[in-house]
Design an enzyme around this catalytic site. Structure first.
Site, PDB file in Angstrom:
ATOM      1  N   GLU A 215       0.894  -0.941  -0.042  1.00  0.00           N
ATOM      2  CA  GLU A 215      -0.379  -0.056   0.099  1.00  0.00           C
ATOM      3  C   GLU A 215       0.920   1.681  -0.230  1.00  0.00           C
ATOM      4  O   GLU A 215       1.629   1.971   1.387  1.00  0.00           O
ATOM      5  CB  GLU A 215      -0.717  -0.155   1.004  1.00  0.00           C
ATOM      6  CG  GLU A 215      -1.949  -0.919   1.530  1.00  0.00           C
ATOM      7  CD  GLU A 215      -3.180  -1.014   0.198  1.00  0.00           C
ATOM      8  OE1 GLU A 215      -3.672   0.318  -0.130  1.00  0.00           O
ATOM      9  OE2 GLU A 215      -3.003  -2.098   0.209  1.00  0.00           O
ATOM     10  N   CYS A 249      -1.665   9.760   2.813  1.00  0.00           N
ATOM     11  CA  CYS A 249      -1.676   8.698   1.781  1.00  0.00           C
ATOM     12  C   CYS A 249      -2.851   9.419  -0.070  1.00  0.00           C
ATOM     13  O   CYS A 249      -1.799  10.111  -1.279  1.00  0.00           O
ATOM     14  CB  CYS A 249      -1.511   7.826   1.744  1.00  0.00           C
ATOM     15  SG  CYS A 249      -3.511   6.656   2.019  1.00  0.00           S
TER      16      CYS A 249
HETATM   17  P1  NAD Z   1       8.265   4.700   4.624  1.00  0.00           P
HETATM   18  O1  NAD Z   1       8.378   4.228   3.833  1.00  0.00           O
HETATM   19  O2  NAD Z   1       9.345   4.869   5.631  1.00  0.00           O
HETATM   20  O3  NAD Z   1       7.873   3.335   6.189  1.00  0.00           O
HETATM   21  C1  NAD Z   1       6.898   2.639   6.337  1.00  0.00           C
HETATM   22  C2  NAD Z   1       7.471   1.470   7.417  1.00  0.00           C
HETATM   23  O4  NAD Z   1       8.757   0.668   7.477  1.00  0.00           O
HETATM   24  C3  NAD Z   1       8.526   1.349   9.029  1.00  0.00           C
HETATM   25  O5  NAD Z   1       7.764   0.646   9.509  1.00  0.00           O
HETATM   26  C4  NAD Z   1       9.496   2.126   8.328  1.00  0.00           C
HETATM   27  O6  NAD Z   1      10.251   1.545  10.060  1.00  0.00           O
HETATM   28  C5  NAD Z   1       9.777   0.732   7.945  1.00  0.00           C
HETATM   29  N1  NAD Z   1      10.685   0.842   7.035  1.00  0.00           N
HETATM   30  C6  NAD Z   1      11.443   2.393   6.696  1.00  0.00           C
HETATM   31  N2  NAD Z   1      12.641   1.693   6.326  1.00  0.00           N
HETATM   32  C7  NAD Z   1      13.185   0.683   6.134  1.00  0.00           C
HETATM   33  C8  NAD Z   1      13.685  -0.371   5.545  1.00  0.00           C
HETATM   34  N3  NAD Z   1      14.870   0.539   4.916  1.00  0.00           N
HETATM   35  N4  NAD Z   1      13.209  -1.292   5.528  1.00  0.00           N
HETATM   36  C9  NAD Z   1      12.816  -1.491   5.852  1.00  0.00           C
HETATM   37  N5  NAD Z   1      11.823  -1.647   6.074  1.00  0.00           N
HETATM   38  C10 NAD Z   1      11.978   0.335   6.491  1.00  0.00           C
HETATM   39  O7  NAD Z   1       6.517   4.908   5.655  1.00  0.00           O
HETATM   40  P2  NAD Z   1       6.342   6.716   5.954  1.00  0.00           P
HETATM   41  O8  NAD Z   1       6.914   7.513   5.650  1.00  0.00           O
HETATM   42  O9  NAD Z   1       6.079   5.831   7.385  1.00  0.00           O
HETATM   43  O10 NAD Z   1       5.027   6.967   5.579  1.00  0.00           O
HETATM   44  C11 NAD Z   1       4.658   7.959   4.794  1.00  0.00           C
HETATM   45  C12 NAD Z   1       4.270   7.162   2.517  1.00  0.00           C
HETATM   46  O11 NAD Z   1       3.646   5.976   3.145  1.00  0.00           O
HETATM   47  C13 NAD Z   1       3.895   7.326   1.929  1.00  0.00           C
HETATM   48  O12 NAD Z   1       4.079   7.736   0.463  1.00  0.00           O
HETATM   49  C14 NAD Z   1       2.341   7.824   2.254  1.00  0.00           C
HETATM   50  O13 NAD Z   1       2.204   7.958   0.575  1.00  0.00           O
HETATM   51  C15 NAD Z   1       2.676   6.450   2.190  1.00  0.00           C
HETATM   52  N6  NAD Z   1       0.781   5.471   2.510  1.00  0.00           N
HETATM   53  C16 NAD Z   1       0.021   5.158   1.766  1.00  0.00           C
HETATM   54  C17 NAD Z   1      -0.982   4.412   2.380  1.00  0.00           C
HETATM   55  C18 NAD Z   1      -1.753   3.380   2.101  1.00  0.00           C
HETATM   56  O14 NAD Z   1      -2.427   3.352   2.304  1.00  0.00           O
HETATM   57  N7  NAD Z   1      -1.511   3.368   0.477  1.00  0.00           N
HETATM   58  C19 NAD Z   1      -1.415   4.701   3.624  1.00  0.00           C
HETATM   59  C20 NAD Z   1      -1.095   5.961   3.954  1.00  0.00           C
HETATM   60  C21 NAD Z   1       0.601   6.481   3.690  1.00  0.00           C
END
Ligand code: NAD
Length: 466
Positions: A215, A249
């Site tokens: 997602e 998002c």
């Molecule tokens: P992110 O990808 O930075 O982090 C998401 C998760 O991944 C966190 O739990 C984090 O700890 C983990 N993570 C971060 N770096 C990692 C790595 N290198 N290896 C493994 N795990 C890792 O995202 P965010 O900044 O928390 O959220 C924002 C993004 O999420 C935006 O792009 C937004 O559009 C998207 N989003 C999508 C939805 C949806 O339902 N489609 C909903 C909310 C947010």
């Protein structure tokens, strides 16, 4: 089972697999009890949940209920009375060539699943997938975002107290902890977050051929023309944009409009922002904050050379960005290079609705697209000629509130979907079951040697012209 960030990650998947293999998650009663317990957890702990969301994101308690707590409760309330039907094996008609036989599709749980959440809706975006995982009879490891630390800690405290610890565990931590988790064997990984990390997760999952739901986000466009009530449209657009201080998002990332429409809309947008959060949003108890100072600086950077039509104030110390609209933004502006994820709305001028559609098609497929037009032809053309996870006419973001509508992205905005029955399906394997009696041995028709009248008849049946 709870894990702290700096300790090595325990073999949590194996521990839960023992529970899953003992079949504790299978019965409808267990699933129902877990969903009810999760509901009770939210109702009984609403004040502390609201407080955690206030700490992490400055979220107003009412917004916390509308966009997080209430949405999870709604998912549970939708799932509970339908669980029996979702779990039932469905008989399907089979081709004549297989008769006599019975065909069924029997949903079965996948096993132990991993749910990784982002920080922007740190409760809803791990618990709504968990509702689907439990409804479908899985064990689940929940990994909330470390950037929403208060909510993560609260989930680590509450979930094991309310849910069956043999089947549900919380692991806290950031990229390193997630990396360690990905070394363990899961039957499905459900990830919500950025495109960049989504690719890391998918690559790690590919090593063991573990299926993933991704997602993701992206730049969700909104198109508006002069046929609509601009005051109402402006209110809805600003509501969708400013919710959670733009960190949603499915927020409309940017607006596409003809110059004359943009000119007419601007005063309405400004008035809408003022109506929602007052003349100075900084003093509004309803207006959220940016998750960290670093994220605030990123938004300030996007605005460095911009000339906002209104707004533009940034305070890194307060993690504050004012509701901001920038008109006549060029396609190569810093505001148009990546998902904004903040309360800044650029307006890109287009000559026509067809040009707006071409603009959308020329970019990665977004998570959502929004169209504000009373013209049926225009609405139909967006439906037919653009691709996005979801498409809404007349309102942004609200489609998330309908469990009847599967929610998910397409292309760069993700793969797979959930909410309502779709969540149950995402966390189930739909097993094909064929049951054919040994008598009569009608399979003889398919056995060699391939000769005789019966074979000729069979071939005619299978490869007949129309
Ligand atoms: P992110 O990808 O930075 O982090 C998401 C998760 O991944 C966190 O739990 C984090 O700890 C983990 N993570 C971060 N770096 C990692 C790595 N290198 N290896 C493994 N795990 C890792 O995202 P965010 O900044 O928390 O959220 C924002 C993004 O999420 C935006 O792009 C937004 O559009 C998207 N989003 C999508 C939805 C949806 O339902 N489609 C909903 C909310 C947010």
């Amino acid at each position: 089972m709870t894990q702290v960030a700096d300790a090595p990650v325990a073999p949590v998947a194996d521990a839960l697999r023992a529970g899953f293999d003992a079949r504790i998650t299978r019965s409808r009663r267990w699933r129902r009890d877990q969903l009810r317990a999760l509901r009770r957890m939210l109702v009984e702990n609403r004040p502390v949940v609201e407080q955690a969301l206030r700490t992490d994101l400055g979220k107003h308690p009412t917004e916390a209920v509308i966009t997080e707590i209430g949405m999870v409760i709604a998912e549970i309330d939708y799932a509970l009375p339908r669980l029996r039907r979702w779990m039932r094996a469905r008989t399907v008609p089979l081709p004549l060539t297989l008769a006599p036989a019975r065909g069924r599709i029997a949903p079965e749980p996948l096993g132990v699943v991993l749910i990784i959440g982002p920080w922007n809706y740190p409760l809803q975006l791990v618990l709504n997938p968990l509702v689907g995982a439990l409804a479908a009879g899985n064990a689940a490891v929940v990994k909330p975002s470390e950037l929403a630390g208060a909510t993560s800690a609260l989930l680590a405290d509450l979930l094991p107290r309310y849910l069956d610890r043999r089947a549900v565990a919380v692991v806290e931590g950031g990229a390193d902890v997630t990396g360690e988790l990905l070394e363990q064997r899961f039957d499905h990984i459900f990830f919500t977050g950025s495109e960049k990390v989504g690719a890391i997760i998918a690559a790690a999952a590919a090593r063991t051929l573990t299926p993933v739901t991704l997602e993701l986000g992206g730049k969700s466009p909104a198109y508006i023309d002069g046929s609509v009530d601009l005051a109402v449209a402006a209110r809805r657009i600003m509501w969708g944009k400013l919710l959670n201080a733009g960190q949603t998002c499915v927020a409309p990332d940017y607006l596409l409009a003809a110059p004359a429409t943009a000119r007419g809309l601007l005063p309405h947008l400004e008035r809408a922002a003022r109506e929602l959060y007052g003349a100075d949003a900084k003093t509004s108890p309803d207006y959220g904050r940016i998750v960290t100072a670093r994220h605030t600086e990123r938004l300030a950077g996007m605005l460095a050379d911009a000339e906002p039509a209104f707004g533009g104030d940034v305070s890194v110390a307060d993690r504050y960005v004012a509701p901001t609209v920038v008109d006549a933004v060029a396609a190569d502006s810093p505001l148009m290079q990546e998902e904004i994820f903040g309360p800044i709305l650029p307006i890109v001028h287009v000559g026509s609705a067809a040009e707006a559609r071409a603009f959308i098609r020329a970019r990665p497929k977004p998570l959502a697209a929004y169209v504000f037009s009373r013209r049926r032809r225009v609405r139909r053309a967006f439906l037919a000629e653009t691709s996005s996870g979801g498409l809404s006419f007349g309102v942004p973001a609200a489609h998330l509130g309908a469990p009847q509508l599967p929610f998910g992205g397409v292309g760069a905005s993700g793969m797979g979907s959930y909410h309502g029955e779709q969540s149950f399906r995402t966390f189930s394997h739909r097993k094909s079951v064929l049951d054919k009696p040994l008598r009569p041995d009608s399979m003889r028709l398919a056995y060699p040697p391939y000769r005789g009248r019966v074979k000729a008849l069979l071939l005619r049946l299978m490869v007949r012209g129309r």
